[in-house]
Design a protein around this motif. Structure first.
Motif, PDB file in Angstrom:
ATOM      1  N   HIS A   1      35.753 -28.097  74.656  1.00  0.00           N
ATOM      2  CA  HIS A   1      36.834 -27.355  74.005  1.00  0.00           C
ATOM      3  C   HIS A   1      38.135 -27.568  74.774  1.00  0.00           C
ATOM      4  CE1 HIS A   1      39.143 -23.983  72.356  1.00  0.00           C
ATOM      5  NE2 HIS A   1      38.274 -24.001  71.351  1.00  0.00           N
ATOM      6  N   ARG A   2      39.243 -27.629  74.020  1.00  0.00           N
ATOM      7  CA  ARG A   2      40.543 -27.909  74.641  1.00  0.00           C
ATOM      8  C   ARG A   2      40.838 -26.964  75.799  1.00  0.00           C
ATOM      9  NH1 ARG A   2      46.044 -28.140  71.178  1.00  0.00           N
ATOM     10  NH2 ARG A   2      45.124 -30.138  70.644  1.00  0.00           N
ATOM     11  N   ASP A   3      40.487 -25.707  75.675  1.00  0.00           N
ATOM     12  CA  ASP A   3      40.809 -24.736  76.719  1.00  0.00           C
ATOM     13  C   ASP A   3      40.021 -24.972  78.006  1.00  0.00           C
ATOM     14  OD1 ASP A   3      42.499 -23.566  74.917  1.00  0.00           O
ATOM     15  OD2 ASP A   3      41.057 -22.000  74.303  1.00  0.00           O
ATOM     16  N   ARG A   4      38.952 -25.802  77.942  1.00  0.00           N
ATOM     17  CA  ARG A   4      38.110 -26.005  79.126  1.00  0.00           C
ATOM     18  C   ARG A   4      38.206 -27.416  79.693  1.00  0.00           C
ATOM     19  NH1 ARG A   4      34.539 -21.993  80.137  1.00  0.00           N
ATOM     20  NH2 ARG A   4      34.188 -20.431  78.512  1.00  0.00           N
ATOM     21  N   LEU A   5      38.826 -28.331  78.980  1.00  0.00           N
ATOM     22  CA  LEU A   5      38.842 -29.727  79.411  1.00  0.00           C
ATOM     23  C   LEU A   5      39.426 -29.905  80.809  1.00  0.00           C
ATOM     24  CD1 LEU A   5      39.852 -31.711  76.201  1.00  0.00           C
ATOM     25  CD2 LEU A   5      37.672 -31.776  77.404  1.00  0.00           C
ATOM     26  N   GLN A   6      40.456 -29.118  81.141  1.00  0.00           N
ATOM     27  CA  GLN A   6      41.114 -29.311  82.431  1.00  0.00           C
ATOM     28  C   GLN A   6      40.229 -28.929  83.614  1.00  0.00           C
ATOM     29  OE1 GLN A   6      41.916 -27.135  80.152  1.00  0.00           O
ATOM     30  NE2 GLN A   6      42.424 -25.103  81.007  1.00  0.00           N
ATOM     31  N   HIS A   7      39.102 -28.245  83.357  1.00  0.00           N
ATOM     32  CA  HIS A   7      38.211 -27.820  84.448  1.00  0.00           C
ATOM     33  C   HIS A   7      37.241 -28.921  84.873  1.00  0.00           C
ATOM     34  CE1 HIS A   7      39.740 -23.809  84.017  1.00  0.00           C
ATOM     35  NE2 HIS A   7      39.243 -23.660  82.787  1.00  0.00           N
ATOM     36  N   TYR A   8      37.177 -30.025  84.131  1.00  0.00           N
ATOM     37  CA  TYR A   8      36.154 -31.031  84.401  1.00  0.00           C
ATOM     38  C   TYR A   8      36.788 -32.409  84.545  1.00  0.00           C
ATOM     39  CZ  TYR A   8      33.492 -27.130  82.595  1.00  0.00           C
ATOM     40  OH  TYR A   8      32.994 -25.867  82.393  1.00  0.00           O
ATOM     41  N   GLN A   9      36.119 -33.261  85.283  1.00  0.00           N
ATOM     42  CA  GLN A   9      36.621 -34.608  85.513  1.00  0.00           C
ATOM     43  C   GLN A   9      36.548 -35.416  84.210  1.00  0.00           C
ATOM     44  OE1 GLN A   9      34.703 -36.504  88.852  1.00  0.00           O
ATOM     45  NE2 GLN A   9      34.756 -34.629  90.097  1.00  0.00           N
ATOM     46  N   PRO A  10      37.571 -36.227  83.943  1.00  0.00           N
ATOM     47  CA  PRO A  10      37.618 -36.983  82.679  1.00  0.00           C
ATOM     48  C   PRO A  10      36.394 -37.866  82.447  1.00  0.00           C
ATOM     49  CG  PRO A  10      39.741 -37.064  83.789  1.00  0.00           C
ATOM     50  CD  PRO A  10      38.791 -36.407  84.740  1.00  0.00           C
ATOM     51  N   GLN A  11      35.859 -38.480  83.522  1.00  0.00           N
ATOM     52  CA  GLN A  11      34.709 -39.358  83.308  1.00  0.00           C
ATOM     53  C   GLN A  11      33.493 -38.587  82.803  1.00  0.00           C
ATOM     54  OE1 GLN A  11      36.094 -38.764  86.290  1.00  0.00           O
ATOM     55  NE2 GLN A  11      34.587 -38.786  87.979  1.00  0.00           N
ATOM     56  N   HIS A  12      33.400 -37.295  83.177  1.00  0.00           N
ATOM     57  CA  HIS A  12      32.270 -36.488  82.722  1.00  0.00           C
ATOM     58  C   HIS A  12      32.451 -36.064  81.269  1.00  0.00           C
ATOM     59  CE1 HIS A  12      31.339 -35.337  87.169  1.00  0.00           C
ATOM     60  NE2 HIS A  12      30.750 -36.467  86.816  1.00  0.00           N
ATOM     61  N   THR A  13      33.659 -35.657  80.894  1.00  0.00           N
ATOM     62  CA  THR A  13      33.887 -35.246  79.504  1.00  0.00           C
ATOM     63  C   THR A  13      33.760 -36.444  78.561  1.00  0.00           C
ATOM     64  OG1 THR A  13      36.295 -35.489  79.817  1.00  0.00           O
ATOM     65  CG2 THR A  13      35.351 -33.291  80.129  1.00  0.00           C
ATOM     66  N   HIS A  14      34.262 -37.615  78.996  1.00  0.00           N
ATOM     67  CA  HIS A  14      34.123 -38.810  78.161  1.00  0.00           C
ATOM     68  C   HIS A  14      32.649 -39.177  78.003  1.00  0.00           C
ATOM     69  CE1 HIS A  14      38.329 -39.122  77.969  1.00  0.00           C
ATOM     70  NE2 HIS A  14      38.569 -39.859  79.054  1.00  0.00           N
ATOM     71  N   ALA A  15      31.895 -39.087  79.080  1.00  0.00           N
ATOM     72  CA  ALA A  15      30.466 -39.411  79.019  1.00  0.00           C
ATOM     73  C   ALA A  15      29.733 -38.469  78.068  1.00  0.00           C
ATOM     74  CB  ALA A  15      29.844 -39.344  80.407  1.00  0.00           C
ATOM     75  N   LEU A  16      30.078 -37.169  78.116  1.00  0.00           N
ATOM     76  CA  LEU A  16      29.427 -36.203  77.246  1.00  0.00           C
ATOM     77  C   LEU A  16      29.793 -36.454  75.791  1.00  0.00           C
ATOM     78  CD1 LEU A  16      27.556 -33.789  77.165  1.00  0.00           C
ATOM     79  CD2 LEU A  16      29.528 -32.281  77.495  1.00  0.00           C
ATOM     80  N   ARG A  17      31.047 -36.790  75.505  1.00  0.00           N
ATOM     81  CA  ARG A  17      31.446 -37.082  74.131  1.00  0.00           C
ATOM     82  C   ARG A  17      30.715 -38.320  73.602  1.00  0.00           C
ATOM     83  NH1 ARG A  17      36.967 -36.050  75.514  1.00  0.00           N
ATOM     84  NH2 ARG A  17      37.676 -38.058  74.747  1.00  0.00           N
ATOM     85  N   ARG A  18      30.615 -39.347  74.434  1.00  0.00           N
ATOM     86  CA  ARG A  18      29.891 -40.549  74.000  1.00  0.00           C
ATOM     87  C   ARG A  18      28.434 -40.223  73.682  1.00  0.00           C
ATOM     88  NH1 ARG A  18      32.938 -42.997  78.209  1.00  0.00           N
ATOM     89  NH2 ARG A  18      31.143 -42.830  79.617  1.00  0.00           N
ATOM     90  N   LEU A  19      27.845 -39.338  74.476  1.00  0.00           N
ATOM     91  CA  LEU A  19      26.457 -38.948  74.245  1.00  0.00           C
ATOM     92  C   LEU A  19      26.306 -38.212  72.924  1.00  0.00           C
ATOM     93  CD1 LEU A  19      24.836 -37.789  77.610  1.00  0.00           C
ATOM     94  CD2 LEU A  19      23.908 -39.388  75.941  1.00  0.00           C
ATOM     95  N   PHE A  20      27.266 -37.324  72.608  1.00  0.00           N
ATOM     96  CA  PHE A  20      27.206 -36.594  71.341  1.00  0.00           C
ATOM     97  C   PHE A  20      27.294 -37.556  70.160  1.00  0.00           C
ATOM     98  CE2 PHE A  20      28.463 -32.550  73.573  1.00  0.00           C
ATOM     99  CZ  PHE A  20      27.330 -31.865  73.196  1.00  0.00           C
ATOM    100  N   ARG A  21      28.142 -38.575  70.258  1.00  0.00           N
ATOM    101  CA  ARG A  21      28.239 -39.547  69.164  1.00  0.00           C
ATOM    102  C   ARG A  21      26.909 -40.290  68.998  1.00  0.00           C
ATOM    103  NH1 ARG A  21      33.473 -41.921  71.924  1.00  0.00           N
ATOM    104  NH2 ARG A  21      34.779 -40.073  71.809  1.00  0.00           N
ATOM    105  N   ARG A  22      26.327 -40.708  70.127  1.00  0.00           N
ATOM    106  CA  ARG A  22      25.036 -41.397  70.052  1.00  0.00           C
ATOM    107  C   ARG A  22      23.957 -40.463  69.526  1.00  0.00           C
ATOM    108  NH1 ARG A  22      21.002 -42.480  74.572  1.00  0.00           N
ATOM    109  NH2 ARG A  22      19.460 -43.789  73.549  1.00  0.00           N
ATOM    110  N   PHE A  23      23.997 -39.223  69.956  1.00  0.00           N
ATOM    111  CA  PHE A  23      23.013 -38.229  69.503  1.00  0.00           C
ATOM    112  C   PHE A  23      23.068 -38.070  67.986  1.00  0.00           C
ATOM    113  CE2 PHE A  23      22.365 -33.640  68.494  1.00  0.00           C
ATOM    114  CZ  PHE A  23      20.995 -33.585  68.710  1.00  0.00           C
ATOM    115  N   LEU A  24      24.275 -37.940  67.433  1.00  0.00           N
ATOM    116  CA  LEU A  24      24.414 -37.783  65.984  1.00  0.00           C
ATOM    117  C   LEU A  24      24.000 -39.057  65.244  1.00  0.00           C
ATOM    118  CD1 LEU A  24      27.750 -35.777  65.639  1.00  0.00           C
ATOM    119  CD2 LEU A  24      25.432 -34.993  65.143  1.00  0.00           C
ATOM    120  N   ASP A  25      24.300 -40.218  65.829  1.00  0.00           N
ATOM    121  CA  ASP A  25      23.896 -41.478  65.204  1.00  0.00           C
ATOM    122  C   ASP A  25      22.368 -41.594  65.155  1.00  0.00           C
ATOM    123  OD1 ASP A  25      24.270 -44.221  64.225  1.00  0.00           O
ATOM    124  OD2 ASP A  25      23.481 -44.788  66.190  1.00  0.00           O
TER     125      ASP A  25
END
Length: 526
Positions: free
Chosen positions: A433-457
């Motif tokens: 969520h936008r309000d929480r993105l600044q609390h985490y390192q970008p490489q971790h949020t990008h990795a989690l988003r990529r996983l969600f896309r693969r999960f849905l696929d």
């Protein structure tokens, strides 16, 4: 000289009527020989004497321990293997002790371990023939069955007394293949049978060649059956604490069970074996993965900690169930950190990586842990790991040429059902969520988003496969899964829209568009 001395020691131990007297006399003799070698000043002789002293001492001590551990099969097998290893310079004696280990496994119906004992004996016979230029590859021919062959048999000594021939090699290969079939390891059975074919053909043994081809045919049929219904081994880390365990105090082992076994059943099994043998010591079983400080435990109480572990593959996880459970040297277990029931953004865990002395399965059911490493996973890393496992589990089912429909439906329902899919959505809301993105390192949020896309696929492909396979009486259930999948995909796409502006770059599609394409949702409706 060392080979002759070792052989003489073995014969003396076998004839000894007073087990306690001979080792003491032998130790005194070895000490005198070592002193004479030192006085002589020849470094080469000193090195040989040191190696001889170590080998003979190991044989004597292990032989004494064997008689005391006859009621603990795993401990007994390990001591017998230790003696077999001491006879590395004498292949004939090594084969004798390995066969003894195999017989013990057969009595316990531990067929995979019994088969691997036969594999190692076959490797010794093959290597003896290779050195006499009567076999093309030697022990290396058996390395495809177990990587431990390379570790254990490459340094074997020469032994003119070992009657190694094509007949003896065929006999051990056949015995190993039969045991592998009983162990429900058709892949390994097939490899052993394939090693037999050229020798049978060369000897023109047509009847046995026909039988071997038939056995190979049956093995591959079972391989095909197991692609949809794989056999699952279970692995446990077992640690021993207390003076009752003597030299095993503080040591860890990884045990292999040849079927799916729960933690409670494994604990009951160990309690049954050790409770009577450790009397009058009290036995206590620790059934969690929390770190144990031996200094805080009562030394008069024998403690056994049992933890379920899984094979760990640092690179890409093998898709094949056999490959995931064979020749494994690293195992992992995890321990939650934080209060039970805490929100996901506060749920961290520690991951303990164990490295074993030899790969499992092995000629013994348990293997000593030689290295342990602990790493801490932050809450977002914990979420990434959970989503990776969930996605891999479903993706593995899609890789099989023959799909287990019931298992596919259960796994798919656990991924897309509105009653249980809160996990992925909660992870997304907590970390993306936008309000929480600044609390985490970008490489971790990008990795989690990529996983969600693969999960849905993967979920989409699973829904499509299920719809294509179901019978007419399950069409309604298939439509329900399809509807729940689209509901999950819409929720994920809507949530990801909150971060689209952070991710969007020139000539690069945003995550919301990717999610919309996967889920079949019109971009304007998100």
């Amino acid at each position: 000289m060392q080979q002759q001395m070792v052989k003489a020691v073995s014969e003396l131990l076998g004839q000894a009527s007073e087990p306690g007297v001979l080792p003491a006399r032998m130790a005194d003799l070895l000490a005198r020989m070592s002193r004479h070698a030192e006085q002589d000043g020849d470094e080469r002789v000193c090195r040989h004497m040191a190696a001889l002293h170590s080998t003979v001492t190991s044989i004597v001590q292990s032989t004494q321990d064997v008689s005391r551990c006859s009621a603990i099969p795993d401990r007994l097998a390990q001591l017998q293997l230790k003696i077999a290893n001491s006879y590395a310079c004498n292949p004939q004696l090594r084969c004798t002790w390995l066969e003894l280990v195999a017989r013990g496994h057969e009595q316990q119906e531990q067929w995979c371990e019994a088969a691997l004992c036969c594999v190692h004996i076959a490797a010794i016979h093959a290597e003896t023939m290779h050195r006499a230029q009567r076999h093309p590859h030697g022990w290396a021919a058996l390395a495809s069955v177990s990587c431990n062959v390379h570790e254990d048999e490459r340094g074997m000594g020469d032994d003119p007394d070992l009657a190694a021939s094509e007949d003896s090699l065929l006999s051990w290969l056949d015995r190993a293949a039969r045991a592998m079939q009983q162990a429900h390891k058709p892949v390994l059975a097939a490899r052993l049978l394939q090693l037999m074919l050229p020798m049978l053909e060369q000897q023109r043994l047509w009847q046995r060649l026909s039988q071997c081809h038939l056995a190979l045919h049956r093995a591959y049929e079972r391989v095909h059956e197991q692609t949809s219904k794989p056999r699952v081994d279970s692995f446990f880390r077992v640690a021993f604490f207390g003076e009752a365990f003597a030299d095993e105090h503080g040591h860890e082992f990884v045990y292999r069970e040849s079927r799916a076994v729960g933690l409670a059943a494994m604990c009951d099994q160990l309690e049954h074996v050790y409770a009577r043998q450790l009397a009058p010591h009290k036995l206590s079983l620790l059934r969690d993965s929390a770190p144990v400080c031996p200094d805080t435990l009562d030394p008069a109480v024998a403690h056994i900690q049992v933890t379920f572990v899984e094979p760990y593959w640092p690179a890409r996880r093998p898709a094949d169930a056999h490959q995931r459970q064979h020749d494994v040297t690293q195992f992992v277990f995890e321990t939650p950190i934080g209060a039970h029931g805490a929100p996901v953004h506060e749920q961290a865990k520690s991951r303990t990586l164990l490295t074993t002395e030899r790969a499992l399965p092995y000629v013994t059911r348990r293997v000593r842990v030689v290295h342990s490493q602990v790493e801490q996973l932050s809450p977002i890393q914990t979420a990434i790991d959970a989503m990776q496992r969930r996605t891999d589990e479903l993706d593995d089912l899609l890789q099989h040429s023959s799909t287990d429909l019931k298992r596919l439906q259960l796994t798919l329902q656990g991924s897309v059902s509105a009653q249980v899919n809160a996990g992925p959505l909660v992870y997304a809301e907590a970390f993306l969520h936008r309000d929480r993105l600044q609390h985490y390192q970008p490489q971790h949020t990008h990795a989690l988003r990529r996983l969600f896309r693969r999960f849905l696929d993967v979920c989409k492909r699973a829904v499509q496969l299920n719809s294509a396979l179901v019978a007419s009486d399950q069409h309604e259930y298939a439509r329900l899964l399809d509807s729940e999948y689209h509901l999950l995909a819409r929720s994920m796409a809507t949530l990801d829209a909150h971060m689209a502006d952070e991710e969007t770059q020139p000539n690069r599609p945003s995550s919301v568009r990717v999610l919309a394409e996967i889920s079949g949702v019109n971009d304007s409706s998100v």
